[in-house]
Scaffold this motif. Structure first.
Motif, PDB file in Angstrom:
ATOM      1  N   GLY A  97      -4.997  -0.967  -1.801  1.00 29.06           N
ATOM      2  CA  GLY A  97      -4.879   0.321  -2.456  1.00 29.06           C
ATOM      3  C   GLY A  97      -3.512   0.454  -3.101  1.00 29.06           C
ATOM      4  N   ILE A  98      -3.241   1.622  -3.615  1.00 32.03           N
ATOM      5  CA  ILE A  98      -1.966   1.890  -4.261  1.00 32.03           C
ATOM      6  C   ILE A  98      -0.999   2.420  -3.209  1.00 32.03           C
ATOM      7  CG2 ILE A  98      -0.799   3.273  -6.010  1.00 32.03           C
ATOM      8  CD1 ILE A  98      -3.495   3.285  -7.537  1.00 32.03           C
ATOM      9  N   LEU A  99       0.126   1.752  -3.073  1.00 30.31           N
ATOM     10  CA  LEU A  99       1.143   2.177  -2.110  1.00 30.31           C
ATOM     11  C   LEU A  99       1.849   3.423  -2.612  1.00 30.31           C
ATOM     12  CD1 LEU A  99       2.630  -1.303  -1.217  1.00 30.31           C
ATOM     13  CD2 LEU A  99       1.405   0.205   0.324  1.00 30.31           C
ATOM     14  N   PRO A 100       2.392   4.232  -1.715  1.00 30.29           N
ATOM     15  CA  PRO A 100       3.133   5.430  -2.139  1.00 30.29           C
ATOM     16  C   PRO A 100       4.322   5.040  -3.023  1.00 30.29           C
ATOM     17  CG  PRO A 100       2.819   5.412   0.252  1.00 30.29           C
ATOM     18  CD  PRO A 100       2.347   4.101  -0.257  1.00 30.29           C
ATOM     19  N   ASP A 101       4.711   5.932  -3.920  1.00 24.48           N
ATOM     20  CA  ASP A 101       5.839   5.674  -4.808  1.00 24.48           C
ATOM     21  C   ASP A 101       7.121   5.390  -4.039  1.00 24.48           C
ATOM     22  OD1 ASP A 101       4.254   6.019  -7.020  1.00 24.48           O
ATOM     23  OD2 ASP A 101       4.790   8.127  -7.300  1.00 24.48           O
ATOM     24  N   GLN A 112      -1.875   3.754   9.000  1.00 25.20           N
ATOM     25  CA  GLN A 112      -3.024   4.102   9.835  1.00 25.20           C
ATOM     26  C   GLN A 112      -4.132   3.122   9.504  1.00 25.20           C
ATOM     27  OE1 GLN A 112      -3.994   8.218   9.633  1.00 25.20           O
ATOM     28  NE2 GLN A 112      -5.770   8.023  10.929  1.00 25.20           N
ATOM     29  N   GLY A 113      -4.694   2.485  10.532  1.00 28.76           N
ATOM     30  CA  GLY A 113      -5.723   1.495  10.276  1.00 28.76           C
ATOM     31  C   GLY A 113      -6.378   0.986  11.533  1.00 28.76           C
ATOM     32  N   THR A 114      -6.948  -0.218  11.421  1.00 38.13           N
ATOM     33  CA  THR A 114      -7.703  -0.838  12.499  1.00 38.13           C
ATOM     34  C   THR A 114      -7.045  -2.155  12.887  1.00 38.13           C
ATOM     35  OG1 THR A 114      -9.712   0.111  11.561  1.00 38.13           O
ATOM     36  CG2 THR A 114     -10.001  -1.634  13.173  1.00 38.13           C
ATOM     37  N   LEU A 115      -6.938  -2.396  14.178  1.00 37.98           N
ATOM     38  CA  LEU A 115      -6.380  -3.650  14.672  1.00 37.98           C
ATOM     39  C   LEU A 115      -7.423  -4.751  14.496  1.00 37.98           C
ATOM     40  CD1 LEU A 115      -3.885  -4.836  16.147  1.00 37.98           C
ATOM     41  CD2 LEU A 115      -5.115  -4.448  18.271  1.00 37.98           C
ATOM     42  N   VAL A 116      -7.078  -5.813  13.710  1.00 38.79           N
ATOM     43  CA  VAL A 116      -8.025  -6.898  13.471  1.00 38.79           C
ATOM     44  C   VAL A 116      -7.652  -8.167  14.233  1.00 38.79           C
ATOM     45  CG1 VAL A 116      -8.880  -6.056  11.265  1.00 38.79           C
ATOM     46  CG2 VAL A 116      -6.873  -7.520  11.303  1.00 38.79           C
ATOM     47  N   GLN A 117      -6.378  -8.335  14.560  1.00 38.34           N
ATOM     48  CA  GLN A 117      -5.890  -9.400  15.438  1.00 38.34           C
ATOM     49  C   GLN A 117      -4.810  -8.771  16.293  1.00 38.34           C
ATOM     50  OE1 GLN A 117      -4.502 -12.741  13.155  1.00 38.34           O
ATOM     51  NE2 GLN A 117      -6.413 -12.924  12.015  1.00 38.34           N
ATOM     52  N   LEU A 127       1.892   5.697   4.726  1.00 40.29           N
ATOM     53  CA  LEU A 127       2.739   6.845   4.428  1.00 40.29           C
ATOM     54  C   LEU A 127       4.197   6.407   4.453  1.00 40.29           C
ATOM     55  CD1 LEU A 127       1.017   9.354   6.863  1.00 40.29           C
ATOM     56  CD2 LEU A 127       0.608   9.139   4.415  1.00 40.29           C
ATOM     57  N   ALA A 128       4.957   6.828   3.433  1.00 39.94           N
ATOM     58  CA  ALA A 128       6.382   6.523   3.385  1.00 39.94           C
ATOM     59  C   ALA A 128       7.150   7.817   3.553  1.00 39.94           C
ATOM     60  CB  ALA A 128       6.737   5.868   2.052  1.00 39.94           C
ATOM     61  N   LYS A 129       8.351   7.704   4.118  1.00 39.10           N
ATOM     62  CA  LYS A 129       9.152   8.916   4.294  1.00 39.10           C
ATOM     63  C   LYS A 129       9.513   9.490   2.932  1.00 39.10           C
ATOM     64  CE  LYS A 129      13.614   6.662   4.852  1.00 39.10           C
ATOM     65  NZ  LYS A 129      14.779   6.543   5.667  1.00 39.10           N
ATOM     66  N   HIS A 130       9.681  10.814   2.859  1.00 37.07           N
ATOM     67  CA  HIS A 130       9.853  11.450   1.561  1.00 37.07           C
ATOM     68  C   HIS A 130      11.282  11.644   1.124  1.00 37.07           C
ATOM     69  CE1 HIS A 130      10.881  15.363   3.300  1.00 37.07           C
ATOM     70  NE2 HIS A 130       9.933  15.134   4.179  1.00 37.07           N
ATOM     71  N   GLU A 132      15.782  10.660   2.292  1.00 38.52           N
ATOM     72  CA  GLU A 132      16.670   9.853   3.112  1.00 38.52           C
ATOM     73  C   GLU A 132      16.917  10.450   4.490  1.00 38.52           C
ATOM     74  OE1 GLU A 132      17.805   6.801   2.427  1.00 38.52           O
ATOM     75  OE2 GLU A 132      16.491   6.957   0.700  1.00 38.52           O
ATOM     76  N   GLU A 133      16.735  11.752   4.658  1.00 39.44           N
ATOM     77  CA  GLU A 133      17.044  12.405   5.922  1.00 39.44           C
ATOM     78  C   GLU A 133      15.858  12.444   6.878  1.00 39.44           C
ATOM     79  OE1 GLU A 133      20.173  13.343   6.617  1.00 39.44           O
ATOM     80  OE2 GLU A 133      20.644  12.504   4.660  1.00 39.44           O
ATOM     81  N   TYR A 134      14.658  12.493   6.336  1.00 41.92           N
ATOM     82  CA  TYR A 134      13.488  12.691   7.179  1.00 41.92           C
ATOM     83  C   TYR A 134      12.905  11.367   7.660  1.00 41.92           C
ATOM     84  CZ  TYR A 134       8.794  13.657   8.698  1.00 41.92           C
ATOM     85  OH  TYR A 134       7.650  13.712   9.438  1.00 41.92           O
ATOM     86  N   MET A 135      12.549  11.335   8.929  1.00 39.73           N
ATOM     87  CA  MET A 135      11.774  10.234   9.490  1.00 39.73           C
ATOM     88  C   MET A 135      10.991  10.817  10.655  1.00 39.73           C
ATOM     89  SD  MET A 135      12.891   6.510  10.982  1.00 39.73           S
ATOM     90  CE  MET A 135      13.626   5.992   9.468  1.00 39.73           C
ATOM     91  N   PRO A 136       9.688  10.523  10.751  1.00 42.93           N
ATOM     92  CA  PRO A 136       8.927  11.045  11.881  1.00 42.93           C
ATOM     93  C   PRO A 136       9.608  10.694  13.193  1.00 42.93           C
ATOM     94  CG  PRO A 136       7.471   9.978  10.318  1.00 42.93           C
ATOM     95  CD  PRO A 136       8.870   9.703   9.862  1.00 42.93           C
ATOM     96  N   GLU A 137       9.557  11.610  14.126  1.00 45.33           N
ATOM     97  CA  GLU A 137      10.253  11.438  15.408  1.00 45.33           C
ATOM     98  C   GLU A 137       9.853  10.138  16.097  1.00 45.33           C
ATOM     99  OE1 GLU A 137      10.200  13.649  19.685  1.00 45.33           O
ATOM    100  OE2 GLU A 137      10.237  14.931  17.912  1.00 45.33           O
ATOM    101  N   GLU A 138       8.552   9.812  16.049  1.00 43.93           N
ATOM    102  CA  GLU A 138       8.069   8.600  16.703  1.00 43.93           C
ATOM    103  C   GLU A 138       8.667   7.352  16.056  1.00 43.93           C
ATOM    104  OE1 GLU A 138       4.400   9.928  15.423  1.00 43.93           O
ATOM    105  OE2 GLU A 138       3.622  10.449  17.387  1.00 43.93           O
ATOM    106  N   VAL A 139       8.764   7.351  14.714  1.00 46.58           N
ATOM    107  CA  VAL A 139       9.312   6.201  14.002  1.00 46.58           C
ATOM    108  C   VAL A 139      10.812   6.111  14.243  1.00 46.58           C
ATOM    109  CG1 VAL A 139       9.672   5.151  11.739  1.00 46.58           C
ATOM    110  CG2 VAL A 139       7.504   6.248  12.266  1.00 46.58           C
ATOM    111  N   ALA A 140      11.514   7.247  14.202  1.00 42.62           N
ATOM    112  CA  ALA A 140      12.961   7.257  14.424  1.00 42.62           C
ATOM    113  C   ALA A 140      13.284   6.694  15.807  1.00 42.62           C
ATOM    114  CB  ALA A 140      13.505   8.674  14.291  1.00 42.62           C
ATOM    115  N   GLU A 141      12.498   7.056  16.798  1.00 48.72           N
ATOM    116  CA  GLU A 141      12.713   6.554  18.158  1.00 48.72           C
ATOM    117  C   GLU A 141      12.433   5.053  18.220  1.00 48.72           C
ATOM    118  OE1 GLU A 141      14.126   7.117  21.831  1.00 48.72           O
ATOM    119  OE2 GLU A 141      13.890   8.749  20.399  1.00 48.72           O
TER     120      GLU A 141
END
Length: 159
Positions: A97-101, A112-117, A127-130, A132-141
């Motif tokens: 598909g087309i990746l976010p800008d 988000q997807g399915t584990l194949v291996q 999804l890419a962060k929008h 420089e300051e924002y990052m989802p809490e789970e990703v930042a951790e």
């Protein structure tokens, strides 16, 4: 026991059984649709104190940093493959598909997807962060302590 009390007791027991079976069936139906969040390390090594790993075919979300130099694009289609890392092992993400800008190497993303291996996720959404300051809490951790270089841009572009 009074017949009136007996009838009330039977009604209450029937309602409780019906309610508990409805809740049980709902939870059973929803367990296939729950998307759990993993980091690349948790996906490979296991999550939690029991080191529980997702099973092949399970839907999940995975977040981390795109490894610089790992993005491979198919010239004839929208197929993209890249590696994702946190502080440990790398995981391969395949996406059609087309990746976010805002998608770039060395940047935090959530797929988000399915584990194949055991180390490959076939993503249906990236999804890419929008900013420089924002990052989802789970990703930042998950990416805490990772050092990465931002992509270098050619300052002579257009000259």
């Amino acid at each position: 026991m009074n017949p009136r009390r007996k009838k009330r007791l039977i009604t209450i027991i029937a309602l409780l059984l019906g309610l508990s079976s409805a809740v049980g069936l709902t939870l059973y139906a929803l367990q296939e649709n729950i998307n759990l969040f993993y980091t690349p390390s948790e996906l490979i090594e296991g999550k939690g104190k029991d080191l529980e790993k997702p099973s092949i075919g399970q839907k999940l979300r995975i977040g981390g940093m795109v490894v610089p130099g790992s993005v491979k694009r198919d010239e004839n289609s929208l197929f993209v493959e890249f590696k994702l890392i946190d502080s440990g092992p790398m995981v391969t993400i395949r996406y059609k598909g087309i990746l976010p800008d805002l998608f770039r190497e060395g940047q935090g993303i959530v797929a988000q997807g399915t584990l194949v291996q055991s180390d490959v996720v076939e993503a249906f959404e990236v999804l890419a962060k929008h900013d420089e300051e924002y990052m989802p809490e789970e990703v930042a951790e998950a990416v805490k302590g990772i050092k990465h270089e931002k992509p270098k841009y050619n300052s002579n572009y257009g000259n």
